[in-house]
Design an enzyme around this catalytic site. Structure first.
Site, mmCIF file in Angstrom:
data_model
loop_
_atom_site.group_PDB
_atom_site.id
_atom_site.type_symbol
_atom_site.label_atom_id
_atom_site.label_comp_id
_atom_site.label_asym_id
_atom_site.label_seq_id
_atom_site.Cartn_x
_atom_site.Cartn_y
_atom_site.Cartn_z
ATOM 1 C CG ASP A 1 -8.635 -3.140 10.595
ATOM 2 O OD1 ASP A 1 -8.462 -2.679 11.744
ATOM 3 O OD2 ASP A 1 -8.286 -2.551 9.564
ATOM 4 C CD GLU B 1 -16.729 2.901 0.813
ATOM 5 O OE1 GLU B 1 -16.028 3.023 1.829
ATOM 6 O OE2 GLU B 1 -17.987 2.941 0.842
ATOM 7 C CG PHE C 1 -14.859 -0.593 2.364
ATOM 8 C CD1 PHE C 1 -15.723 -1.439 3.034
ATOM 9 C CD2 PHE C 1 -13.927 0.122 3.092
ATOM 10 C CE1 PHE C 1 -15.663 -1.573 4.413
ATOM 11 C CE2 PHE C 1 -13.867 -0.012 4.478
ATOM 12 C CZ PHE C 1 -14.729 -0.855 5.144
ATOM 13 N NE ARG D 1 -3.105 -2.529 9.319
ATOM 14 C CZ ARG D 1 -3.780 -2.736 10.439
ATOM 15 N NH1 ARG D 1 -4.619 -3.765 10.522
ATOM 16 N NH2 ARG D 1 -3.637 -1.934 11.471
ATOM 17 N NE ARG E 1 -0.615 -0.001 4.974
ATOM 18 C CZ ARG E 1 -0.982 0.615 6.081
ATOM 19 N NH1 ARG E 1 -2.009 1.456 6.061
ATOM 20 N NH2 ARG E 1 -0.359 0.391 7.227
ATOM 21 C CG HIS F 1 -6.024 -1.984 4.491
ATOM 22 N ND1 HIS F 1 -5.462 -0.954 3.769
ATOM 23 C CD2 HIS F 1 -5.768 -1.736 5.799
ATOM 24 C CE1 HIS F 1 -4.870 -0.109 4.604
ATOM 25 N NE2 HIS F 1 -5.025 -0.559 5.838
#
Length: 312
Positions: free
Chosen positions: A117, A58, A83, A167, A10, A109
């Protein structure tokens, strides 16, 4: 011995966007209130007039990106994989895929390495979803060098691209002169006993596993498939013919991802036994990324042990 450099892909995404932004005025970056996490904030700092924060919307972001692409811009729509591929699937399918617009989707991610998460954010289904969209190119780079090259290649090509980033910081295994080509697999290690095909952060883990296998007298061939669609059929078939046994490794569900794509190729061209290593039809859960990879047997030790079990 110097420590291996580790960078999250990322981060590579954000840095590559800045590099491209200096060269191309038509590059626009969109984000859904996650610029710090997706690292598009690096681009925003350099080019605030070419960064659009769409808020936590999104689906709307994909529509905006589609519109920009019809006006000569090259938009990179950025958010978490869950998303992008999940929440905004219908907009990607109908507004970007169906008219085959020049939109690039930066999905960060991805996979269980999102860690703490938890299951709601650990997208293990995105490759499967994107593979069903006609004309969608899917790229899952393995390290910083490959990720930056992939972003540049995505900009250069015409049509929709889904870029998958992680990530977790991962080892840099490619040299700076690495030549990236969309749709072209990479032979990372030649071998004769078994073919192991990996993608994304699993490439470095698989190479480490191959070293352990070599110590046991098992000569594993390791192939990096960074472009899952269109996939490099030739390198897969040639390696399968050479070893007669294929194992795929991915930080994704074993349903619909890299393993399924490889099976599609081999079942039509050179049927051999294929075993898929990945997330086995289950949800992830919260925990440190390294511990989750270990639990799901997707760290180097887990891959090594599973390959040994399969070969025995």
């Amino acid at each position: 011995m110097s420590e291996v450099k580790k960078i999250a892909t990322r981060e590579s995404y954000g840095n590559a966007l800045v590099e491209l932004g200096k060269e191309h005025d038509n590059l626009i970056v969109l984000d859904a209130d996650l610029a710090a996490a997706t690292k598009t904030g690096i681009f925003r700092k350099q080019f605030p007039e070419r960064h659009i924060d769409c808020g936590i919307a999104e689906a709307n972001m994909m529509g905006i990106a589609a519109g920009l692409s019809t006006c000569g811009k090259v938009p990179f729509a950025s958010t978490f994989a869950m998303f992008a591929a999940g929440r905004a699937f219908e907009q990607i399918r109908n507004t970007i895929g169906y008219p085959h617009l020049n939109v690039k989707i930066g999905a960060t991610h991805a996979g269980i390495s999102v860690g703490e998460d938890g299951a709601t954010h650990q997208c293990n289904e995105d490759i499967a979803l994107m593979r069903t969209i006609p004309g969608m190119t899917i790229i899952n780079p393995c390290d910083d060098v490959e990720a930056r090259a992939a972003v540049r290649a995505a900009y250069a090509m015409e049509g929709p691209v889904y870029l998958r980033f992680g990530r977790l910081a991962v080892p840099v295994i490619n040299k700076e002169d690495y030549q990236f080509e969309i749709g072209k697999g990479v032979m990372m290690k030649s071998g004769s006993d078994v073919t192991i095909i990996a993608t994304g952060l699993m490439v470095s883990q698989t190479l480490a596993a191959a070293e352990k296998l070599a110590a046991d007298g098992i000569d594993a061939e390791v192939i990096n498939i960074h472009t899952i669609k269109p996939i490099d059929e030739k390198i897969i078939i040639n390696s399968a013919q050479k070893t007669g046994k294929v194992i795929t490794v991915e930080e994704h569900s074993v349903i619909g991802g890299l393993g399924s794509a490889v099976c599609d190729v081999l079942s039509e061209n050179y049927p051999v036994s294929v075993t898929k290593l990945g997330v086995n039809d289950t949800f992830g859960h919260s925990g440190p990324a390294a511990e989750l990879l270990k639990e799901f047997r997707l760290d180097s030790e887990g891959i090594y042990n599973q390959v040994k079990e399969i070969l025995s």
